[in-house]
Design an enzyme around this catalytic site. Structure first.
Site: not given
Ligand code: ADP
Length: 305
Positions: A10, A38, A40-41, A221, A246, A249-250, A252, A282, A287
């Site tokens: 996207n 997106g 995928g991207a 998370g 932020d 992109a965690a 992805d 991430a 971003g």
């Molecule tokens: P989504 O973006 O799909 O909701 P999550 O937010 O659960 O995914 O994040 C994916 C993974 O990234 C988590 O299982 C964790 O390992 C890591 N992560 C995410 N947020 C944090 C954070 N604040 N501190 C440390 N690790 C994190």
């Protein structure tokens, strides 16, 4: 060693405003950003940055100027664009994002070319020699199922990030996946109740193993993750300690990292730690694709530097 990512791309148009516009009101933006987006991207960027072997990105763009701009952005980030398909008479996918002064956002996605795949999905050649294939749900369900079957027929391990979760048809998708990686909200959509701690996430992961996948990873998370396998293994992976600013992109980055780790033959626990490090890093940058960490950053976090 190769990875194929099939998914959406996207153009993200982000408008900053003091207040969300009320119906009928015209207001001036306080800021504007154009970016690549997106799921995928984002996952293709993550896999490309984190994998040791080649990564293909299979996606659709519109026959418009935005499509060429998306192709250029992807190539600028090192993503292989040989498998981008141009859909005639379709607009490129777009996300129209408003962010107000309190950081609340509203997002409207225009599926466009991403939703124009026929039920046959992409060509089987996209999965030739592929060890791990990665899917999300910003493409039509039938095309995604067809693509997952082609990946499996080519001998690939199939990872599905069930996001965004669909109201119907999820069982047919789960049946094709070897590994799924829902977050808490998606786990709730699949299992009926939202896991709020590790033990509940483990229960959800175990129950979802009964619906097809060999491995279910419930991302929590900042609380890390819980996983279960059909063969009866289960466990937790604690989060890496980082200064999160932020979380965009965690997930992805996690998925791209998981694909990279499994393509290199890492064992499940090691692959989950690698993916978690990518997800954690991430969150330390703003971003989407801009926040995806490098391989060197992930390796350094894992080895404690
Ligand atoms: P989504 O973006 O799909 O909701 P999550 O937010 O659960 O995914 O994040 C994916 C993974 O990234 C988590 O299982 C964790 O390992 C890591 N992560 C995410 N947020 C944090 C954070 N604040 N501190 C440390 N690790 C994190």
């Amino acid at each position: 060693m190769s990875i194929t990512v099939f998914g959406s791309v996207n153009l993200d148009l982000t408008v900053s405003v003091e207040q969300m516009p009320e119906p009928g009101v015209t207001s001036h933006a306080t800021g504007f950003l154009k970016g690549l987006g997106g799921k995928g991207a984002n996952q293709a960027v993550a896999a490309t940055r984190l994998a040791k072997g080649p990564v293909r990105f299979v996606a659709a763009i519109g026959a418009d100027a935005f499509g060429e701009s998306l192709r250029a952005s992807l190539s600028g980030l090192g993503v292989d664009t040989d498998n981008l398909v141009t859909m005639p008479d379709k607009d490129s996918g777009m996300a129209l994002i408003h962010v107000d002064a309190t950081s609340q956002n509203t997002i409207t996605v225009v599926g466009g070319a991403n939703m124009a795949w026929s039920p046959e999905g992409p060509d089987a050649s996209c999965f030739e020699g592929c060890k791990v294939a990665l899917f999300q749900l910003e493409t039509p369900q039938q095309a995604t199922i067809a693509a997952m079957r082609k990946a499996k027929a080519a001998g690939a391990k199939v990872i599905l990030d069930p996001a965004p979760i669909a109201a119907t048809g999820m069982d047919a998708l789960l049946a094709e996946a070897d590994i799924i990686t829902p977050n808490e909200t998606e786990a709730a959509g699949l299992a009926g109740s939202k896991p709020t701690n590790f033990d509940e996430a483990l229960d959800v992961a175990r129950s979802l193993c009964g619906r097809g996948p060999e491995i279910v990873i419930v991302k929590l998370g900042a609380k890390g993750l819980a996983y279960a396998t059909k063969s009866g293994k289960s466990g937790k992976v604690e989060p890496f300690k980082v200064r999160a600013i932020d979380t965009v992109a965690a997930g992805d980055s996690f998925n791209g990292g998981l694909a990279a780790a499994l393509a290199e033959g890492m064992e499940l626990e090691a692959a989950l730690r690698f993916a978690s490090a990518a997800g954690a890093l991430a969150t330390t940058k703003k971003g989407a694709s801009e926040a995806v960490p490098s391989r060197a950053e992930v390796d350094a976090l894992i080895s404690g530097q």
